[in-house]
Design an enzyme around this catalytic site. Structure first.
Site, short mmCIF file in Angstrom:
data_model
loop_
_atom_site.label_atom_id
_atom_site.label_comp_id
_atom_site.label_asym_id
_atom_site.label_seq_id
_atom_site.Cartn_x
_atom_site.Cartn_y
_atom_site.Cartn_z
CG HIS A 138 42.46 60.03 -50.78
ND1 HIS A 138 41.41 60.88 -50.98
CD2 HIS A 138 41.96 58.77 -50.86
CE1 HIS A 138 40.30 60.17 -51.19
NE2 HIS A 138 40.60 58.89 -51.11
CB CYS A 180 29.76 46.59 -52.29
SG CYS A 180 30.01 48.34 -51.88
CG HIS A 187 31.58 51.90 -48.89
ND1 HIS A 187 32.19 50.82 -49.46
CD2 HIS A 187 32.39 52.95 -49.11
CE1 HIS A 187 33.30 51.20 -50.03
NE2 HIS A 187 33.46 52.48 -49.83
CB CYS A 209 33.89 47.32 -52.26
SG CYS A 209 33.37 47.81 -50.63
CE LYS A 216 37.96 54.53 -45.39
NZ LYS A 216 37.66 54.03 -46.71
CB CYS A 258 29.27 46.65 -48.51
SG CYS A 258 30.38 47.96 -48.15
CE LYS A 303 31.83 61.30 -54.29
NZ LYS A 303 31.94 60.74 -55.60
CG HIS A 330 39.20 62.34 -48.17
ND1 HIS A 330 39.89 61.50 -47.33
CD2 HIS A 330 38.35 61.55 -48.87
CE1 HIS A 330 39.46 60.26 -47.50
NE2 HIS A 330 38.52 60.26 -48.43
N1 MSP Z 1 41.74 52.46 -55.98
C1 MSP Z 1 41.75 51.71 -54.78
C2 MSP Z 1 43.15 51.27 -54.41
C3 MSP Z 1 43.85 50.46 -55.47
S1 MSP Z 1 45.49 50.10 -54.99
C4 MSP Z 1 45.99 49.01 -56.12
C5 MSP Z 1 41.20 52.56 -53.63
N2 MSP Z 1 41.23 53.88 -53.82
S2 MSP Z 1 40.70 54.98 -52.79
O1 MSP Z 1 40.73 56.24 -53.49
O2 MSP Z 1 39.46 54.59 -52.22
O3 MSP Z 1 41.79 55.06 -51.68
C6 MSP Z 1 41.79 54.20 -50.59
C7 MSP Z 1 42.96 54.54 -49.72
O4 MSP Z 1 42.93 55.93 -49.34
C8 MSP Z 1 42.97 53.79 -48.41
O5 MSP Z 1 43.49 52.50 -48.54
C9 MSP Z 1 43.86 54.70 -47.60
O6 MSP Z 1 45.17 54.54 -48.03
C10 MSP Z 1 43.35 56.07 -48.01
N3 MSP Z 1 42.19 56.47 -47.21
C11 MSP Z 1 40.95 56.83 -47.68
N4 MSP Z 1 40.17 57.18 -46.61
C12 MSP Z 1 40.85 57.03 -45.48
C13 MSP Z 1 40.62 57.37 -44.13
N5 MSP Z 1 39.48 57.85 -43.70
N6 MSP Z 1 41.65 57.24 -43.26
C14 MSP Z 1 42.90 56.86 -43.66
N7 MSP Z 1 43.15 56.55 -44.92
C15 MSP Z 1 42.10 56.37 -45.81
O7 MSP Z 1 40.81 52.00 -52.63
#
Ligand code: MSP
Length: 660
Positions: A21, A126, A147, A129, A300, A144, A303, A18
């Site tokens: 990412h 959690c 979330h 997380c 935030k 948590c 999902k 989304h």
């Molecule tokens: N798999 C772990 C990261 C491991 S790194 C060694 C993870 N994955 S995640 O799919 O949840 O991705 C998290 C990352 O996605 C956040 O740190 C950020 O970079 C991005 N984002 C996910 N949602 C976001 C927002 N709503 N806003 C901005 N970026 C965010 O955590």
């Protein structure tokens, strides 16, 4: 030799990408392009985090293996990266053999340092997380902090990492390298967390099967964060027979190593990861850059919250560059920003269609109409050039500081200067008075066109496709503006210019939203826009449903799109100023949700407490009388008037059970 290595987090494969990412990936792309443009040797890594309980569960829910799920999601990331012109050099998947080898090598070094031991592990866990929390980090209901999900008490025999031993070395590192965590405010958070005391960290799991087997501990897999964080070096060949890339981009005095992440995973990157590296005797990253969150309705985008904004429709309607621009211009890097379709369209029309698009087409049209191509004389002394010198310095310093909005503002100042210059010199008048051979006319248009060329070069890290189009419009030889010189005087003389379409045709926002609203509520339409208030009745249980015509049948696949689960009503109150609506809080076993139901005429809120009902869980959120509703409670619709009667579920069916 100085090298620059930039990474994104590796994304979980239990969710499709989304805008959150996409944002981190685009940011990393922009920064790497900037460093490449500045002539540095760069490397850009992204990838996917494919192990752990959540992935295991998500795959099981879809009846496929975790690897099949990962393959699907990886394909989606690859497709999106092509669309967004992400120029990553590598894509690591934690299920690859090269990664496993590297994780084993890292673990061997930590073990050799004597930093592992086995003990019983208990705590509040959690599952979203995949992390344990201390009591003081949770709210009264033990939810948590990321979330808002209920944590559960877990207890198992685990391998522990002596994190506590690294509190002092970490604090010393932060002190000596204040650039280690950016922005500064985040460093303060990290320092205060470490000063609060570090507990040893459990780094193996025996209840999870889907992971890398923990060397020397049969039945245990490596904790998903130790596994995941290692990707930053395993992708460079750490622990393999050929570590050349690892030495060039990580273990080298001139190597700059930057992790771009969201603030949600700062602790893992700024505390755990450097502690693992210190223990293993390996260099630490130079900087961990933690940006803020994209919010929607002040929450935030995620999902778990259920308010995701997927990029697909925006990209198909406006192009990937428009979204890249919006994300970088709208968010002050480091702070949170709100995503809204209105803000997106406002920027699209004002900044892209008007300021950028019109300036480019105006200057291009003046050149084409006057000479059929570029001017035949250069111009070295003019206001555009003066503006460019200042803008270039601002752009460069903002880029180095990751202040993307400021860098873009600087480029926009150049566009303003070009426009002001054209208006004040009135080239159309010169052409009329002196003809197209006029040296003055050539010089004026040279200055304007050269300004546009330089703007395109500075824009190339942000909006690469548009930047290339501008180059094509001015018949510039460099296929890739990123390879072009950022010095005044690069515009070729007397070169025929092709007719070029408008870069960003203006959008009628009102008409756009009207059309969107009309299609938005069509079942199965994967719109990026969440249901607008107009869609509200779809969410109220009281809505009478007309009997479906006999031939209006759907396939089992269509039916399965609707996710139905049992839930227990744990709170209920009337929505102020509404006769129909009740705000419910329902317990789905692993989460709580707020749902607004149109049942107030038939039910007293108190009478609803403890009732087990059936809930549609994958409805897009909607607001009813200003209250957000995340799902729908099923009710029979009785008689002509469609009086709602809640469908009761027997008390022995646990909340969260699937209904199919
Ligand atoms: N798999 C772990 C990261 C491991 S790194 C060694 C993870 N994955 S995640 O799919 O949840 O991705 C998290 C990352 O996605 C956040 O740190 C950020 O970079 C991005 N984002 C996910 N949602 C976001 C927002 N709503 N806003 C901005 N970026 C965010 O955590």
């Amino acid at each position: 030799m100085k090298t620059f290595y930039a990474t994104t987090p590796i994304y979980y494969v239990n969710d499709l990408p989304h805008i959150g990412h996409i944002y981190t990936t685009v940011v990393t792309d922009v920064v790497t392009r900037f460093h490449r443009l500045s002539g540095e040797e760069t490397r850009f890594l992204t990838g996917t985090d494919e192990h752990g309980q959540n992935i295991e569960k998500a795959a099981a829910a879809q009846g496929i293996t975790p690897l099949q799920l990962a393959d699907r999601v990886v394909e989606r990331y690859r497709e999106l990266y092509r669309t967004f012109e992400i120029q990553n050099d590598d894509f690591i998947r934690t299920t690859e053999a090269r990664h496993r080898r590297g994780v084993e090598a890292l673990i061997a070094r930590i073990a050799a340092a004597g930093d592992f031991y086995t003990d019983k592990h208990e705590g509040w866990y959690c599952s979203s997380c995949e992390a344990f929390y201390t009591e003081k980090e949770l709210d009264l209901e033990k939810r948590c902090p990321v979330h808002g999900k209920l944590t559960v008490w877990e207890s198992e025999e685990n391998v522990f990492f002596r994190l506590s031993k690294y509190a002092a070395p970490l604090l010393e590192h932060y002190e000596r390298h204040p650039e280690f965590v950016r922005p500064e405010s985040r460093l303060a958070e990290v320092v205060s967390f470490v000063k609060g005391g570090l507990n040893d960290l459990s780094v193996s799991r025996s209840k999870v099967q889907w992971g890398i087997p923990f060397p020397g501990h049969p039945g245990h897999v490596v904790y998903v964060w130790l596994d995941a964080l290692a990707n930053y070096i395993t992708a460079l060949g750490f622990g393999s027979d050929d570590e050349a890339c690892y030495h060039q981009f990580w273990d080298h005095p001139g190597a700059e190593r930057v992790h771009f992440i969201g603030k949600d995973i700062l602790r893992f990157h700024a505390v755990y990861w450097p502690a693992f590296l210190l223990s293993a005797g390996l260099p630490l990253p130079t900087t961990v850059w933690a940006h803020g969150w994209w919010l929607r309705d002040a929450k935030k985008v995620s999902k778990s919250v259920g308010n995701v904004v997927r990029p697909d429709h925006l990209v198909s309607d406006f192009g990937a560059d428009a979204l890249r621009y919006f994300l970088l211009r709208e968010m002050a890097f480091g702070q949170d920003a709100s995503f809204s379709d209105e803000a997106f369209l406002t920027r699209f029309n004002a900044d892209l269609a008007n300021d950028l698009g019109n300036t480019v087409s105006r200057v291009a049209a003046l050149c084409r109409q006057s000479f059929g191509g570029t001017p035949n004389e250069t111009c070295t002394d003019n206001e555009v050039r003066t503006a460019f010198s200042a803008v270039e310095a601002d752009w460069r310093s903002a880029m180095k500081e990751c202040q993307f909005n400021r860098a873009l503002e600087a480029i926009w100042k150049l566009l303003t200067a070009i426009n002001g210059f054209v208006v004040s010199r009135e080239p159309w008048k010169i052409r009329k008075e002196e003809g197209t051979g006029s040296g003055r006319l050539h010089r004026v248009l040279y200055a304007a066109a050269e300004g546009v060329r330089l703007a395109a070069v500075m824009l190339s890290p942000f909006i690469p496709v548009t930047s290339r189009k501008i180059f094509e419009t001015f018949a510039l030889p460099a296929a890739d503006p990123a390879g072009a010189e950022l010095d005044w005087g690069g515009l070729p003389l007397a070169t025929p210019m092709p007719e070029a379409p408008a870069l960003f045709p203006r959008v009628d926002a009102a008409a756009y939203f009207k059309e969107k609203d009309a299609t938005m509520n069509e079942p199965g339409n994967p719109t990026v826009f969440p249901a607008a208030p107009a869609a509200a009745p779809a969410n109220a249980a009281a809505t009478a449903v007309p009997a479906a015509p006999a031939d209006d049948r759907i396939s089992i696949e269509d039916f399965q799109k609707v996710r139905l689960r049992t839930a227990k009503i744990v709170a209920a109150e009337r929505v102020p100023k509404s006769n129909k609506l009740i705000r419910l809080e329902v317990d789905l076993g692993d989460e709580r949700r707020q749902i607004v139901a149109g049942i107030a005429a038939q039910y007293e809120p108190e009478a609803l407490l403890g009732r087990n009902v059936v809930v549609v869980t994958n409805l897009k959120p909607a607001k009813l009388m200003g209250v957000e509703s995340n799902g729908m409670v099923l009710a029979a619709s009785v008689g002509e008037a469609g009086v709602p009667a809640l469908l009761d579920v027997p008390a022995d069916v646990p909340p969260g059970s699937k209904v199919k």
